[in-house]
Enzyme design. Structure first.
Site: not given
Length: 307
Positions: A104-106, A176, A13, A36, A133, A33, A137, A199, A206
């Protein structure tokens, strides 16, 4: 256009706000937030009815990495469903002409053929670690399609690859992979640690996109795109997590060893978006990965006290 950017203080944003401010023909409006609550359906409807923007870009979402998604599946599914349906239904009630929903690509199957084309949606099981998630989406883009088909709305959905940039979340447990590694390597360099543990095996691949590139694509699509199908937004190139870690270590100046913890999950083996549909329209990314990481790290250093 007078564009309402939902989530104008977030990673995407805030990049959208900067991009809109480059265009003298466009202006933006936004609400924090505290001003609104996007989970408050009546408040969202009332706001859109009173403001009547020419366009809405839905960049607001509850986001996080593998650990956050695994720990809070209810919040990632429920809150994202509420945010997007409140905004999409509210935009319809307010008769708003243009809307861009960011997914999202997920959303794509865990083992989708690579690179991933738009038509691969719903052709196989999702990656379990971020399924809530992803389902939210998918529901958002399907709701946009439903409004196009039932009410003739000229609304569209864009599915970006992994996004990073200024204003990102650098917390190891909730962010992420790319911003988490920036934070981790920075801490190790400052403290003089000899190793950094990453990890997983380091082998998953990616695709990463700088937030300013995504913002540029969003304004382009808002102006130029009007199709029932969602559209992929990415760079068209990817790299392994191992290569990413090495690149980040180089930018930050960490000279120790990188250890991969194979007891931790890898997630999807590869996620590379097929972006010819967008490039055929005349848009391509312009910020190279290393340059974007350097810009992001510069912002991190300038704002370290707030991290």
């Amino acid at each position: 256009m007078r564009i309402y950017v939902a989530g104008h203080r977030g990673l995407v944003g805030s990049a959208l706000v900067r991009e809109i401010e480059k265009h003298s023909e466009h202006t933006w409006i936004g609400k924090s937030r505290s001003e609104l609550d996007l989970l408050d359906r009546k408040a969202v409807f009332d706001f859109l009815a009173s403001e009547k923007p020419d366009a809405v870009i839905i960049a607001a979402a509850k986001v996080g990495g593998i650990m956050a998604n695994s720990t809070y599946p209810v919040e990632f599914l429920s809150e994202n469903l509420q945010i997007e349906t409140n905004l999409i239904d509210g935009a319809h009630a307010a008769e708003i002409d243009k809307l861009l929903f960011l997914g999202s690509s997920c959303i794509y199957p865990k083992l989708a053929p690579q690179p991933i084309k738009e038509e691969y949606l719903l052709t196989g099981p999702l990656e379990a670690s971020n399924e809530p998630y992803a389902l939210a989406k998918i529901s958002g883009l399907k709701l946009v399609q439903a409004y196009r088909r039932e009410y003739g709305r000229k609304w569209v959905s864009a599915m970006p690859s992994n996004v990073f940039g200024p204003g990102d979340n650098f917390d190891e447990t909730t962010s992420h992979v790319l911003p988490a590694l920036i934070g981790k390597f920075h801490t190790a360099k400052k403290a003089g640690f000899p190793t950094v543990t990453v990890w997983g095996s380091g082998t998953p691949k990616r695709e990463f996109m700088y937030s300013e590139d995504l913002a540029s694509a969003c304004i382009f699509l808002l102006e130029k795109y009007n199709d029932d199908s969602h559209i992929n937004v990415g760079t068209g190139t990817d790299l392994s997590i191992s290569e990413l870690a090495q690149t980040i270590a180089e930018v930050i100046g960490f000279e120790g060893e990188i250890h991969f913890d194979t007891s931790k999950p890898d997630g999807t083996p590869r996620k590379l978006l097929e972006v010819s549909k967008l490039s055929d329209l005349g848009w391509q990314s312009s910020v190279q990965l290393k340059e974007g990481i350097r810009k992001t790290y510069d912002w991190f250093l300038e704002n370290e006290a707030q991290q």
